[in-house]
Design a protein around this motif. Structure first.
Motif, short mmCIF file in Angstrom:
data_model
loop_
_atom_site.label_atom_id
_atom_site.label_comp_id
_atom_site.label_asym_id
_atom_site.label_seq_id
_atom_site.Cartn_x
_atom_site.Cartn_y
_atom_site.Cartn_z
N PHE A 1 77.75 136.39 26.67
CA PHE A 1 78.32 136.14 25.76
C PHE A 1 78.11 134.52 25.28
CE2 PHE A 1 82.21 139.09 26.30
CZ PHE A 1 81.25 140.16 25.70
N LEU A 2 77.89 133.74 26.59
CA LEU A 2 77.56 132.20 26.00
C LEU A 2 75.96 132.12 25.71
CD1 LEU A 2 77.87 129.21 26.10
CD2 LEU A 2 77.47 129.25 28.73
N ALA A 3 75.18 132.88 26.38
CA ALA A 3 73.64 133.01 25.90
C ALA A 3 73.51 133.72 24.49
CB ALA A 3 72.93 133.97 26.62
N GLU A 4 74.47 134.65 23.96
CA GLU A 4 74.22 135.39 22.70
C GLU A 4 74.84 133.92 21.41
OE1 GLU A 4 74.79 139.92 23.65
OE2 GLU A 4 76.53 138.68 23.30
N GLY A 5 76.08 133.33 21.92
CA GLY A 5 76.60 132.27 21.06
C GLY A 5 75.54 131.25 20.94
N LEU A 6 74.74 130.83 21.89
CA LEU A 6 74.15 129.67 21.73
C LEU A 6 72.64 130.21 21.03
CD1 LEU A 6 74.52 127.94 25.28
CD2 LEU A 6 75.11 126.81 22.97
N ALA A 7 72.24 131.28 21.25
CA ALA A 7 70.97 131.97 20.76
C ALA A 7 71.18 132.11 19.25
CB ALA A 7 70.56 133.34 21.20
N ALA A 8 72.60 132.48 18.78
CA ALA A 8 72.72 132.50 17.32
C ALA A 8 72.64 131.19 16.58
CB ALA A 8 74.13 133.09 17.25
N ASP A 9 72.82 129.85 17.35
CA ASP A 9 72.60 128.78 17.02
C ASP A 9 71.20 128.21 16.98
OD1 ASP A 9 74.81 127.13 15.46
OD2 ASP A 9 76.05 128.04 17.13
N ASP A 10 70.15 129.30 17.26
CA ASP A 10 68.66 128.89 17.44
C ASP A 10 68.60 128.09 18.47
OD1 ASP A 10 68.08 130.27 15.14
OD2 ASP A 10 68.39 128.81 13.76
N TYR A 11 68.98 128.45 19.60
CA TYR A 11 68.60 127.61 21.09
C TYR A 11 68.34 128.84 21.96
CZ TYR A 11 70.62 123.26 20.01
OH TYR A 11 70.68 122.04 19.25
N SER A 12 66.97 128.80 22.38
CA SER A 12 66.41 129.77 23.18
C SER A 12 67.30 129.75 24.57
CB SER A 12 65.04 129.74 23.49
OG SER A 12 64.27 130.04 22.13
N ILE A 13 67.26 130.74 25.21
CA ILE A 13 68.31 130.83 26.58
C ILE A 13 67.55 131.41 27.45
CG2 ILE A 13 70.56 131.14 27.52
CD1 ILE A 13 70.58 129.38 24.93
N VAL B 1 80.86 127.17 22.49
CA VAL B 1 79.48 127.02 22.00
C VAL B 1 79.48 125.86 20.88
CG1 VAL B 1 77.68 128.31 20.33
CG2 VAL B 1 78.98 129.47 22.46
N LYS B 2 80.45 125.64 19.94
CA LYS B 2 80.39 124.65 18.97
C LYS B 2 80.24 123.22 19.95
CE LYS B 2 83.91 124.85 16.56
NZ LYS B 2 85.47 125.06 16.12
N GLY B 3 81.14 123.22 20.94
CA GLY B 3 80.85 121.82 21.69
C GLY B 3 79.58 121.51 22.41
N ILE B 4 78.76 122.72 22.95
CA ILE B 4 77.68 122.50 23.34
C ILE B 4 76.48 122.09 22.25
CG2 ILE B 4 75.64 123.71 24.46
CD1 ILE B 4 77.96 125.04 26.13
N VAL B 5 76.67 122.81 21.47
CA VAL B 5 75.70 122.56 19.98
C VAL B 5 75.74 121.17 19.44
CG1 VAL B 5 75.23 123.42 17.66
CG2 VAL B 5 75.39 125.10 19.58
N THR B 6 76.99 120.69 19.31
CA THR B 6 77.13 119.34 18.91
C THR B 6 76.67 118.26 19.84
OG1 THR B 6 79.66 120.01 17.64
CG2 THR B 6 79.12 117.64 18.30
N PHE B 7 76.83 118.48 21.08
CA PHE B 7 76.14 117.58 22.06
C PHE B 7 74.89 117.48 22.06
CE2 PHE B 7 74.27 117.76 26.44
CZ PHE B 7 74.37 116.09 26.71
N LEU B 8 74.13 118.84 22.00
CA LEU B 8 72.46 118.91 21.79
C LEU B 8 72.18 118.17 20.45
CD1 LEU B 8 72.12 122.25 23.37
CD2 LEU B 8 71.85 119.99 24.45
N ARG B 9 72.81 118.54 19.39
CA ARG B 9 72.11 118.11 18.15
C ARG B 9 72.43 116.47 18.20
NH1 ARG B 9 74.10 123.15 14.42
NH2 ARG B 9 72.33 124.47 15.06
N LYS B 10 73.50 116.04 18.78
CA LYS B 10 73.62 114.62 18.70
C LYS B 10 72.69 113.99 19.44
CE LYS B 10 76.81 111.12 20.93
NZ LYS B 10 78.11 110.85 21.69
#
Length: 309
Positions: free
Chosen positions: A73-85, A297-306
């Protein structure tokens, strides 16, 4: 009016189809012991490597004892935000599938080597510029050590701050205080690098002869020491409903590396589920349909984009 309604439904359907096809999943065999899934998106520059936690855990975060799809589920959530996993089966999973005797069980350092092999494959064969290492539980320490010179960022997911002997001591004595002397004596010997021949039958499963070399190696690493060696952006995540790794462990890691970012997610447990009723915490370990906590997923994506990753 009917034509407008039909057109609206058609557009919505096409949007759903497009969303579903935002990534593809491709199985990759790196070598005979390492196989995983690449969630491939249009992002060809950055890939997130998910390293599983304790035990014979597969690429989806499942084992013979727990089925919760945490990593899937984590992989799917991050992939939906355009991060390859990329998420891979631990070597012990391949051993089980190939019926290799457990007296040949790989040691802790082998897990670090395996993670380094995967990182090098992602960089040198698949040509990803940035490899983000995200280790869950035991995988947090593995990722810290494996990626300290090759990772572009590190994410600890419910990783301990104390060494495993201290963590086991706290967990085991809390569960079985009447075995405290046995537990203390065994851990002391293993920490010193010595095998223990006589083990209380109630502790025989954890401290079996096959497990002891693994535990001895694992105890030689202290996460708060290892995290200090990282010169890359670091995010430390823990849930407030985690029954296995408390938020205190995350705070220890953050204190050891003040430049890291600490994210404590309210009501998230060890397998990333949103726990409203405490009675549902353990049940969630074997619920393959229960979704992720929405803030993960929101927290991880926010960190990476920062950090422009």
């Amino acid at each position: 009016m009917k034509k407008i309604l039909f057109l609206f439904i058609f557009i919505c359907a096409q949007a759903v189809i497009a969303q579903e096809k935002s990534y593809t999943i491709r199985e990759i065999n790196i070598n005979e012991g390492l196989t995983g899934d690449l969630y491939q998106t249009k992002n060809t520059e950055t890939v997130i490597l998910l390293i599983a936690g304790s035990g014979p855990t597969d690429r989806n975060g499942n084992s013979s004892l727990t089925q919760n799809n945490a990593l899937k589920f984590l992989a799917e959530g991050l992939a939906a935000d355009d991060y390859s996993i990329f998420s891979y089966d631990k070597r012990v999973v391949a051993m089980i599938n190939q019926k290799i005797p457990f007296e040949e069980n790989p040691d802790f350092n082998h897990m670090i080597t395996d993670a380094q092999i995967v990182i090098n494959y992602l960089k040198n064969t698949l040509h990803y510029k940035n490899v983000i290492i995200a280790g869950h539980s035991e995988g947090s320490l593995v990722g810290m050590v494996a990626g300290k010179t090759t990772g572009s960022a590190f994410i600890s997911l419910a990783g301990a701050g104390n060494s495993i002997d201290a963590v086991l001591k706290e967990q085991l004595i809390k569960q079985a205080p009447f075995l405290s002397d046995d537990i203390n004596n065994i851990l002391k010997e293993l920490k010193a690098g010595n095998k223990v021949e006589k083990v209380n039958p109630l502790l025989a499963s954890l401290f079996s002869p096959q497990n002891q070399p693994f535990l001895i190696e694992w105890m030689q690493y202290t996460p708060t020491d290892e995290i200090k060696k990282l010169k890359i952006p670091v995010l430390i995540i823990n849930g407030t409903k985690d029954l296995q790794v408390s938020t205190t462990e995350a705070e220890l890691l953050h204190k050891a590396l003040p430049s890291s970012e600490l994210l404590l997610i309210a009501d998230m447990n060890h397998v990333f589920k949103n726990i409203i009723k405490d009675a549902d915490n353990m049940k969630s370990y074997n619920d393959i349909n229960m979704p992720l906590h929405p803030d993960l997923v929101k927290g991880i994506v926010t960190f990476l984009r920062k950090h422009k990753l």
